[in-house]
Design a protein around this motif. Sequence first.
Motif, short mmCIF file in Angstrom:
data_model
loop_
_atom_site.label_atom_id
_atom_site.label_comp_id
_atom_site.label_asym_id
_atom_site.label_seq_id
_atom_site.Cartn_x
_atom_site.Cartn_y
_atom_site.Cartn_z
N TYR A 1 47.90 23.82 -38.74
CA TYR A 1 49.25 24.29 -39.00
C TYR A 1 49.76 25.08 -37.80
O TYR A 1 48.96 25.58 -37.01
CB TYR A 1 49.27 25.21 -40.23
N PRO A 2 51.08 25.22 -37.67
CA PRO A 2 51.64 26.00 -36.55
C PRO A 2 51.14 27.45 -36.49
O PRO A 2 50.90 27.97 -35.40
CB PRO A 2 53.15 25.94 -36.81
N ILE A 3 50.97 28.10 -37.65
CA ILE A 3 50.48 29.48 -37.62
C ILE A 3 49.05 29.53 -37.08
O ILE A 3 48.68 30.47 -36.38
CB ILE A 3 50.59 30.14 -39.01
N ASP A 4 48.26 28.51 -37.38
CA ASP A 4 46.89 28.46 -36.86
C ASP A 4 46.87 28.49 -35.34
O ASP A 4 46.07 29.20 -34.73
CB ASP A 4 46.17 27.17 -37.31
N ILE A 5 47.74 27.69 -34.73
CA ILE A 5 47.73 27.63 -33.27
C ILE A 5 48.42 28.85 -32.66
O ILE A 5 48.03 29.32 -31.60
CB ILE A 5 48.34 26.31 -32.71
N THR A 6 49.41 29.40 -33.35
CA THR A 6 50.09 30.59 -32.85
C THR A 6 49.13 31.77 -32.80
O THR A 6 49.02 32.46 -31.78
CB THR A 6 51.32 30.93 -33.72
N VAL A 7 48.42 32.00 -33.89
CA VAL A 7 47.46 33.10 -33.93
C VAL A 7 46.31 32.83 -32.96
O VAL A 7 45.86 33.73 -32.24
CB VAL A 7 46.95 33.35 -35.37
N GLY A 8 45.84 31.58 -32.91
CA GLY A 8 44.79 31.22 -31.96
C GLY A 8 45.23 31.48 -30.52
O GLY A 8 44.47 32.00 -29.71
#
Length: 194
Positions: free
Chosen positions: A158-165
Amino acid sequence: MIDQIIHFDQEIFFFVNKSLANGFFDWLMPILRNKYVWIPLYIFIIAFCTWKYRIKGLYIILFLSACVGFADFTSAKVLKPTFDRLRPCNDEWVKPQMIARVTCGSGKSFPSTHATDHFAIAVFLIGIFYRRWKPIMTIGIIWAASISFAQVYVGVHYPIDITVGALYGSLIGYIFARLFMKYIGFQEQKSNLN
């Protein structure tokens, strides 16, 4: 509030995964996220640093390896099990509505270890070389962001996964670059990479 964030995250996911779908991305994105594709780049970084900077180049590689190792371990073995979020391609509600472009895998989704690792590499190298070669910032960020975007496009994050990563990896890269510059550093203030 959390439900609204998750819903928004899923909406962006579907936009990237389905609405942006095209033949070129279908070919390119699985390649970008394939870890083996980047082996020649890693070999170049090792060869360049050891050739150009000799002993300090070996320290750069040592610090970079520690940076990536720390980023990878904490993302995959500490954060993912803690948050225990399903990948979109393993979520029974999302899976039927998405386009799967690669094998899903059984790992968890949050945060993206691909994003964590690649932003850690990019920010570390930016921190080390920016004064000597300004284009590294643009190249490094675009490189890491492209790989991260590909993770959403192919349906494994998901986009939040890559943003936080990306944020977490950037923080780790920054810390390791600062440690390198504090304890090893370069004698000269500025030099040309060529």
